[in-house]
Write an enzyme that holds these catalytic residues in place. Structure first.
Site, mmCIF file in Angstrom:
data_model
loop_
_atom_site.group_PDB
_atom_site.id
_atom_site.type_symbol
_atom_site.label_atom_id
_atom_site.label_comp_id
_atom_site.label_asym_id
_atom_site.label_seq_id
_atom_site.Cartn_x
_atom_site.Cartn_y
_atom_site.Cartn_z
ATOM 1 N N ASP B 65 1.026 -1.401 -0.038
ATOM 2 C CA ASP B 65 -0.004 0.028 0.054
ATOM 3 C C ASP B 65 1.017 1.276 0.125
ATOM 4 O O ASP B 65 1.613 1.480 0.955
ATOM 5 C CB ASP B 65 -1.029 0.010 1.149
ATOM 6 C CG ASP B 65 -2.121 0.873 1.255
ATOM 7 O OD1 ASP B 65 -1.973 1.904 0.620
ATOM 8 O OD2 ASP B 65 -3.311 0.456 1.486
ATOM 9 N N SER B 117 -6.883 4.045 -1.990
ATOM 10 C CA SER B 117 -6.858 2.647 -2.026
ATOM 11 C C SER B 117 -8.321 2.006 -2.337
ATOM 12 O O SER B 117 -8.109 0.672 -2.940
ATOM 13 C CB SER B 117 -6.407 2.042 -0.602
ATOM 14 O OG SER B 117 -5.220 2.748 -0.154
ATOM 15 N N THR B 180 -8.026 -1.640 1.324
ATOM 16 C CA THR B 180 -7.167 -2.764 0.460
ATOM 17 C C THR B 180 -7.627 -4.090 0.538
ATOM 18 O O THR B 180 -8.302 -4.671 -0.339
ATOM 19 C CB THR B 180 -5.779 -2.379 0.390
ATOM 20 O OG1 THR B 180 -5.583 -0.938 0.260
ATOM 21 C CG2 THR B 180 -5.231 -3.246 -0.667
ATOM 22 N N ASP B 340 2.177 2.848 3.563
ATOM 23 C CA ASP B 340 1.216 3.883 3.411
ATOM 24 C C ASP B 340 1.132 4.800 4.553
ATOM 25 O O ASP B 340 1.257 5.998 4.537
ATOM 26 C CB ASP B 340 -0.031 3.399 2.807
ATOM 27 C CG ASP B 340 -1.303 4.514 2.837
ATOM 28 O OD1 ASP B 340 -1.044 5.360 1.697
ATOM 29 O OD2 ASP B 340 -2.176 4.678 3.596
ATOM 30 N N HIS B 344 2.312 8.594 5.202
ATOM 31 C CA HIS B 344 1.450 9.862 5.541
ATOM 32 C C HIS B 344 2.145 10.506 6.754
ATOM 33 O O HIS B 344 1.738 11.652 6.951
ATOM 34 C CB HIS B 344 0.013 8.994 5.875
ATOM 35 C CG HIS B 344 -0.885 8.679 4.762
ATOM 36 N ND1 HIS B 344 -0.986 9.877 3.811
ATOM 37 C CD2 HIS B 344 -1.493 7.893 4.512
ATOM 38 C CE1 HIS B 344 -2.089 9.334 3.000
ATOM 39 N NE2 HIS B 344 -2.193 7.868 3.294
ATOM 40 N N ASP B 381 -0.866 -0.162 -4.750
ATOM 41 C CA ASP B 381 -2.123 0.458 -5.153
ATOM 42 C C ASP B 381 -1.995 1.951 -5.649
ATOM 43 O O ASP B 381 -2.772 2.273 -6.578
ATOM 44 C CB ASP B 381 -3.126 0.281 -4.293
ATOM 45 C CG ASP B 381 -2.781 0.852 -2.727
ATOM 46 O OD1 ASP B 381 -1.593 1.125 -2.444
ATOM 47 O OD2 ASP B 381 -3.350 0.987 -1.592
#
Lengths: 254, 501
Positions: B65, B117, B180, B340, B344, B381
């Protein structure tokens, strides 16, 4: 930058707060000989205390600390309160919106947020006493207090410490010209059930999910108001303003 | 394209190579004796011998991800620099980077240039792009509106594989109900409907159900064989406190972990490392593992988890042991979900650690399967606004400050040093005067990289991501493709019957 660092250093010792709405069931009432109270049976791990905080400009506000075992809540204003759990999680609650944001240990680390849990739990870090000299023992209301005096952050300061509950009765930074003064005004027992009720029915979101949730109007609003990241540091300067995480760079504006 | 055609092309390439070799004499020895020359020639020769089967008995789809190309490059160097005797770290490969077939993948959602996602994974699992935030529902639906989703539900790879009698599994280091993994098995017009407490009145009134319940409330024939990840709180009622002292989040009183055990034959539920290690694979046909109330820990923090968590590699290995019991084959979808999240947060170190762990999990899958009958695909993704910048010397620590080729510390126009890794936006952004990093340990795993544009959370990026494949059908992975093509590659390779192939 220097101001930010100084504020961070100060905040690691002091926790100013704003206001709160709480009903006291027993109050600390001062008398000429000290404090006269209706003395409840207190367990250090299950109580609620409220401090009146006064800064050098004469501004006053209140802060509340509620302990439930090793979990504790700190409330600084009516809009939010914060919980620190024994698992190292930090949760910021928004009572009006009934929403909360949980920062798990990994989130705090990833944001490079470091905190002194002892200082938060005890309002004034117990380590402070090792840098001060003992003065007299006083009976103030229900509590036997041990006095301490000495320099804190270069300022002559005084501390009245209640050892039985591990909290200050009063702490004054800058004895001759007070910069900040913490005074205990309420102390009462607080049950585990009452504690749990405070955090019931909040719709919670992990901080890790904030990045994927900007379409959420609540998250968008909180981000715009600077609550999401700033809240995570748990530290506030002497004006009650949040101090950003240590990993932040430059002058973070919102 | 059949095997014969592939062989013809391979033969043509081989002839071409021979031509090169025949003319090699005109190249100077300083060129042909170079290890770079020899290694790359051997690489091409090996590629010329690649034969690809058409039909895959088994398929494993790995999704990192937020694992964009810059993350792959940085993770590769990060991994390489930790290996004894490395030549700087740049020379290494992540396990899947040496797969024979690669493509670039366009990730946009039907309503967003830079995707989320939910929409991207829906493309991979259904063959249809949709809007951001929507889980395996076509984009004719409105996000967050149950009524509009009715009749627009899409059939997923998992549905098709189950219908064919294959075993199916889902693994994620995020919550199993997160966008996801959810897109593999659930249909929801709103990614946030992970538990029943998140359903609005409109959703309840119009018959939409939460994502957690969709994972569990299935017929035996359509049940997952393995589901391992985080997100326990969405499976437990709020009246129950789990083994890590966290209350459930369900308001309907249902304990879906119990439902799982009661509903399926030879079913088991585990929630910690000890339970995971004790699973009797031979006597377990349906395994649910929920190792954290929310997302599982970052790999860098996994050792600190309260009850202990298995690694992504361990979950992959155990799942394959379970899935291999079905002679018809299996479909396994594995997500490394926290790359991911670290991005972030603007924290490159944790993102790279998790990417390396994904590489380890792929290696474990390679070792446990045969490329003759198992298609392994590795992709992302979407990407992140994560950059590798400056002109650091070879072998410069990937998390470090940039040092020039002569070893001197590189400085920017403000006379301050800077890191190789940074973000275009995010919480590490500079507003005003940039911090001087001269005395900062930027290789500390908690260091937050600097960024340009101030945002509370760093964002996804819109550039293409990569797809790597080996095994039967992997020859279909080529060129620049739309993300929904991934569904069709799997559908065709595994003959899932979802189209007219």
């Amino acid at each position: 930058m220097k101001n930010r660092l100084l504020a961070l250093i100060l905040s690691s010792v002091l926790l100013p707060t704003l206001s709160l709405s709480a009903t006291a069931q027993s109050r600390m009432l001062e008398s000429n000989k000290g404090t006269s109270v209706d003395c409840p049976t207190l367990i250090a791990e299950h109580l609620k205390v409220q401090y009146q905080v006064t800064n050098g400009k004469g501004q006053q506000w209140e802060m509340t600390l509620i302990r439930n075992g090793q979990d504790f809540i700190i409330q600084r204003d009516a809009a939010t309160f914060e919980q620190w759990t024994s698992h190292g999680e930090y949760v910021r609650y928004f009572p009006v919106e009934k929403r909360s944001v949980t920062y798990r240990k990994g989130d705090l680390r990833a944001l490079n947020v470091q905190h002194d849990r002892d200082q938060l739990y005890h309002v004034v870090s117990p380590k402070l006493q090792t840098h001060m000299v003992k003065t007299q023992v006083q009976q103030l209301g229900c509590f036997e207090t041990q006095g301490f005096a000495g320099k804190v952050n270069g300022l002559e300061s005084q501390l009245l410490w209640i050892d039985t509950i591990g909290l200050p009765y009063q702490f004054t930074l800058g004895a001759t010209q007070p910069n900040l003064d913490y005074k205990l005004v309420i102390v009462e027992p607080f049950s585990g059930d009452a504690y749990s009720a405070l955090t019931q029915d909040f719709q919670d979101i992990d901080f890790a999910d904030v990045g994927d949730s900007e379409s959420d109007p609540f998250i968008a609003k909180m981000i715009n108001q600077g609550f999401i990241e700033h809240g995570s540091s748990g530290f506030y300067n002497s004006e009650g303003q949040a101090i950003e995480a240590q990993g932040g760079h430059g002058n973070h504006s919102h | 394209m059949n095997v014969m055609n592939i062989k013809r092309i391979a033969a043509a390439i081989s002839c071409s190579l021979m031509t090169v070799v025949a003319h090699a004499a005109v190249l100077p020895a300083t060129q042909t004796d170079s290890q770079w020359f020899k290694d790359s020639a051997a690489n091409v020769a090996a590629k010329a011998q690649v034969e690809t089967q058409k039909t895959a008995k088994n398929v494993i789809l790995f999704v990192g991800d937020g694992m964009g190309v810059s993350t792959l490059t940085a993770a590769r160097i990060f991994q390489g620099q930790q290996q004894p005797g490395n030549q700087g770290g740049e020379e290494g490969f992540l396990s899947f980077e040496q797969f024979p077939h690669t493509a670039l993948v366009k990730t946009y959602n039907t309503n967003q240039q830079t995707p989320d996602s939910a929409g991207t994974m829906t493309a991979m699992t259904t063959g249809v792009k949709t809007k951001a935030g929507i889980i395996s529902i076509s984009d004719t639906s409105l996000r967050g509106n149950c009524l509009s989703s009715k009749g627009n539900e899409l059939v997923t790879l998992v549905d098709l594989a189950n219908a064919k009698g294959l075993s199916t599994g889902i693994i994620s280091t995020a919550r199993l109900t997160h966008a996801t993994p959810a897109a593999a098995y659930a249909k929801s017009p709103e990614r946030d409907w992970e538990g029943d407490a998140n359903l609005p009145a409109e959703a309840v009134a119009n018959g939409c159900t939460d994502i957690a319940s969709q994972l569990v409330m299935r017929d035996e024939a359509n049940a997952l064989t393995v589901a391992l990840g985080g997100g326990r709180s969405y499976f437990l009622p709020k009246e129950i406190t789990d083994g890590e002292n966290k209350a459930g989040k369900r308001k309907d009183g249902k304990d879906l972990t119990k439902t799982w055990v009661d509903s399926f034959s030879k079913a088991a539920y585990v929630w910690d490392k000890k339970g995971f290690d004790a699973v009797d694979v031979a006597n377990t046909d349906h395994l649910l593992g929920l190792f954290n109330p929310s997302h599982m820990e970052y790999e860098a923090d996994r050792a600190d988890d309260v009850a202990g968590e298995p690694s992504l590699t361990e979950m992959t290995t155990k799942s394959l042991e379970m899935l291999k019991k079905n002679d018809k084959g299996y479909l396994l979808i594995v997500e490394s979900g926290r790359i991911d999240h670290a991005h972030h947060a603007g924290n490159a170190s944790r993102a790279l650690s998790d990417a390396v762990e994904l590489s380890n999990a792929v290696k474990a899958a390679m070792d446990a399967t045969s490329s003759d009958d198992t298609l392994i695909m590795v992709t992302a993704d979407h990407s992140h606004v994560f950059t590798i910048a400056g002109y650091p010397k070879r072998g410069n620590p990937i998390l470090g400050l940039v040092h020039n080729v002569d070893g001197s510390l590189a400085t920017a126009n403000d006379n301050k040093p800077y890191t190789t890794l940074a973000y275009t936006n995010g919480p590490g952004a500079v507003v005003g005067v940039r911090d001087d990093l001269t005395s900062v340990d930027t290789q500390n795993k908690d260091f937050m990289q600097q960024a340009l544009i101030p945002m509370e959370s760093e964002t996804h990026a819109g550039e293409d991501i990569s797809l790597h494949a080996r095994g039967p059908g992997s020859n279909l992975v080529q060129g620049v493709i739309e993300q929904n093509v991934i569904f069709h590659i799997i559908n065709q390779a595994q003959q899932l019957g979802g189209t007219k192939y």
